[in-house]
Design an enzyme around this catalytic site. Structure first.
Site, PDB file in Angstrom:
ATOM      1  N   LYS A  94       0.897  -0.657   0.222  1.00 15.77           N
ATOM      2  CA  LYS A  94       0.257   0.060   0.253  1.00 15.77           C
ATOM      3  C   LYS A  94      -0.144   1.077  -0.254  1.00 15.77           C
ATOM      4  CE  LYS A  94      -3.021   2.722   2.472  1.00 15.77           C
ATOM      5  NZ  LYS A  94      -3.221   2.863   4.302  1.00 15.77           N
ATOM      6  N   GLY A 155      -7.849   9.400  10.611  1.00 18.92           N
ATOM      7  CA  GLY A 155      -8.204   9.592  12.341  1.00 18.92           C
ATOM      8  C   GLY A 155      -9.324  10.110  11.959  1.00 18.92           C
ATOM      9  N   ALA A 181      -9.641   5.656   4.854  1.00 22.58           N
ATOM     10  CA  ALA A 181      -9.423   6.512   5.408  1.00 22.58           C
ATOM     11  C   ALA A 181     -10.754   7.240   6.316  1.00 22.58           C
ATOM     12  CB  ALA A 181      -7.867   7.369   5.321  1.00 22.58           C
ATOM     13  N   GLY A 182     -10.906   7.601   7.533  1.00 22.33           N
ATOM     14  CA  GLY A 182     -11.984   8.258   7.705  1.00 22.33           C
ATOM     15  C   GLY A 182     -13.262   8.129   7.548  1.00 22.33           C
ATOM     16  N   ASN A 203      -9.562   1.572  10.583  1.00 22.34           N
ATOM     17  CA  ASN A 203      -9.004   1.362  11.896  1.00 22.34           C
ATOM     18  C   ASN A 203      -9.704   2.159  12.904  1.00 22.34           C
ATOM     19  OD1 ASN A 203      -6.946   1.375  13.292  1.00 22.34           O
ATOM     20  ND2 ASN A 203      -5.184   2.257  11.535  1.00 22.34           N
ATOM     21  N   THR A 204      -9.102   3.456  13.286  1.00 27.22           N
ATOM     22  CA  THR A 204      -9.581   4.173  13.956  1.00 27.22           C
ATOM     23  C   THR A 204     -10.542   3.869  14.658  1.00 27.22           C
ATOM     24  OG1 THR A 204      -7.860   5.882  13.233  1.00 27.22           O
ATOM     25  CG2 THR A 204      -9.106   6.544  15.017  1.00 27.22           C
TER      26      THR A 204
END
Lengths: 253, 384
Positions: A94, A155, A181-182, A203-204
């Site tokens: 990635k 994040g 992301a997001g 993830n977050t």
């Protein structure tokens, strides 16, 4: 019905990609088990860090997706990718090229360059990018195996802030579009999948949940629901009710 | 002794003609009037998604003191969002305590009668080997500030040796010119910490009586030169308690803010040292800066620049340190000894810079971090 996610010739049943950057390592196993993720990302810069080797925490049968986080230029991404390959992480990579310490927004120009360098060297590059159609086309031409546009700053848990632009990528790019992301909530993951995204990377949202295992499960189900809806073909939603007397009723032949 | 003009560069000190960051920081600090803020300003700052420098000023003001709990909550959220459960660990290594400066609050100052020592290359290697054996992957190399006794080549050599034993090497040494930072970077260091001590140039002049360090603007522009020299990250700090801590903290944040805007790729971090007693002077105490104020400053840094690293030093007691990691601090030192040669010798060859409050080993700090449900991380960096 066989509905596989195919990236660089590899088949996956799950459309949930798990980030590991903010995870407590001991929880990765549980999250993979309950969310059914088959791909787990891994920051090379964390490898060999505490608790032994992160590679040891990745369950068998899971494909590692090392990332080049820490790279500020295409050249640095290339170097980190080669280190990842030497560390036994395989050919998937990635690409993350970030030249901004505040929002951590990817640098599309350098990312496309890195894509070309890595594809030529036999890697399967998955570029993390800001959803720009021209840049995505450059990355496709450079040998990308999928495109990973961001939904919102990493994040931030803001959801699909770039929705309209991701939609354009889904329409125009023939490779899998993996929203990265997001994504802060399962409903947002579902929305992206409904729109035609090929997979979701989170993830977050999971790492910071009250109960990681339960949240991982929720994401799994949301992604399946969104995918199923996409395949079923969502019903039309019109802005206004249809007129009862058609405007074209005057036509005779 | 005749005192030189603290605002005038000495020969060989590089001047950044094209930068006004230092002046802007000093001007912003002078204009910062923390008495003007009200509870409403603090609430507005706490509810802003992205904080302006003025919001940051509100959080540092006395008006924010009753909101410390709210600040801690917001800080915890931001830390969690940007760093997850991770807490980075490092150890500082003092390789020389010779100093040419006369800073009246510092144990290393050239007038203070302490045992001086400088590790040779074998000594550096032995100390690093001992630290690396504990499992540590990041080291911060420190010296007293003497270009004569620890020249740039000596520091570069120490960085090269460190590069063999550690994944991540930082330096906290005297400020250098851009080309010297580039050289140290080539040797393996990628992070530079420079404490400005105080951003109030008049107070600075009273505290730094002699030596290169007396030159205020040269120190002030160190981070910018370090970034231009190719360093990945720079750390900012004021030694809280030397002057008006609120103004100093405002200057620290403004400095970091301006560097980040001009060099968006630079990794920013903060340290939050308070004054500590030193050998031959146990009367030094950070009287104004109690733990409550220190925490306010730390939370303000975190909320203003949520992506920045924040290091908590062994100057603070274990109980304070353990509670601020995960809330606002992202990095903690462990296995610390501030003497020279003290990682391998029972009796260190050179005396320490200040007294430390937390003497726990790496293993003990790791256990404390895990006990709080956090994840100790020994390295989050790759040198490329």
């Amino acid at each position: 019905m066989s509905d596989k996610l195919i990236i660089g010739g590899h088949e996956f049943s799950s459309r949930f990609i798990l980030g590991s950057g903010k995870f407590d390592l001991d929880l990765i196993n549980a999250a993979v088990e309950h969310a059914g993720a088959e791909i787990v990302t891994l920051a090379l810069r964390r490898v060999n860090s505490f608790s032994g080797n992160i590679l040891e925490h990745i369950p068998a049968g899971v494909t590692l997706l090392p990332n080049t986080s820490g790279a500020r230029t295409a050249e640095e991404a290339y170097k980190i990718a080669r280190l990842a390959r030497e560390a036994g992480c395989g050919e998937f990579i990635k690409i993350e090229v970030i030249h901004d310490s505040k929002y951590l927004l990817p640098d599309n120009y350098e990312t496309a360059k890195a894509c070309e360098m890595l594809a030529k060297d036999g890697f399967i590059p998955l570029p993390y990018m800001y959803p720009d159609l021209n840049a995505a086309r450059d990355m496709v031409n450079a040998g990308a195996a999928a495109i990973m546009p961001l939904a919102a700053p990493i994040g931030s848990n803001q959801g699909l802030a770039t929705k309209q632009f991701i939609r354009i990528l889904i329409e125009e790019i023939d490779l899998p579009i993996i929203v990265d992301a997001g994504i802060g909530k399962p409903s947002q993951a579902c929305e992206a999948m409904e729109m035609g995204a090929a997979a979701i990377m989170a993830n977050t949202a999971i790492a910071t949940a009250g109960n990681i295992v339960e949240m991982a499960k929720a994401f799994k189900h949301a992604i399946i629901a969104g995918r199923t809806a996409y395949l079923a073909g969502t019903g039309r939603v019109l802005d206004k009710a249809s007129a009862s007397s058609p405007l074209t009723g005057f036509i005779r032949e | 002794m005749e005192r030189i003009d603290h605002m005038k560069y000495l020969p060989d000190m590089e001047v950044l003609e094209d930068s006004d960051i230092g002046e802007r920081v000093v001007r912003a600090m002078r204009n910062y009037d923390y008495s003007k803020y009200t509870a409403a300003d603090v609430k507005r700052a706490l509810s802003a998604e992205y904080l302006s420098p003025d919001d940051f000023g509100a959080l540092l003001s006395p008006a924010a003191e009753p909101f410390l709990e709210d600040m801690a909550r917001r800080a915890t959220l931001e830390t969690h969002k940007h760093f997850g459960n991770s807490v980075l660990l490092f150890t500082p290594l003092y390789i020389s305590n010779y100093c040419e400066n006369h800073c009246i609050y510092c144990g290393f100052n050239c007038q203070n009668k302490i045992r001086r020592a400088k590790l040779d290359e074998d000594g550096i290697r032995r100390e690093m080997e001992a630290i690396a054996k504990t499992g540590m992957e990041e080291v911060l190399i420190l010296t007293g500030e003497s270009r004569k006794m620890s020249d740039v080549e000596y520091i570069g050599r120490a960085c090269s040796i460190a590069h063999e034993y550690f994944k991540n090497v930082g330096v906290e040494v005297y400020p250098m010119n851009t080309d010297e930072y580039a050289y140290i970077h080539e040797c393996g260091a990628d992070y530079v910490t420079v404490f400005q001590e105080t951003y109030d140039s008049d107070r600075y002049e009273q505290l730094h009586l002699a030596g290169h360090k007396r030159i205020f603007p040269y120190r002030l522009n160190a981070q910018e030169r370090a970034v231009r020299g190719g360093m990945r990250g720079v750390a900012f700090a004021a030694l809280l308690g030397l002057s008006d801590f609120r103004k100093d903290a405002f200057a620290v944040g403004t400095h970091a803010y301006l560097i980040q805007r001009k060099y968006p790729h630079a990794e920013i971090s903060f340290s939050c040292p308070r004054l500590r007693p030193i050998i031959n002077n146990d009367k030094i105490n950070p009287k104004d800066v109690h733990e409550r104020q220190l925490l306010q400053v730390m939370c303000a840094y975190r909320i203003f620049m949520p992506f920045a690293g924040l290091t908590i030093s062994t100057r603070e007691r274990a109980g304070f340190r353990d509670n601020v990691v995960g809330m606002c601090a992202t990095k903690i030192s462990a296995g610390v000894s501030t003497g020279i040669g003290s990682h391998t010798e029972e009796e260190s060859a050179g005396d320490s810079q200040f007294e430390i409050s937390d003497t726990r080993s790496l293993a003990e700090v790791i256990e404390a971090i895990k006990g709080r449900g956090l994840q100790p991380v020994l390295n989050d960096y790759v040198y490329v």
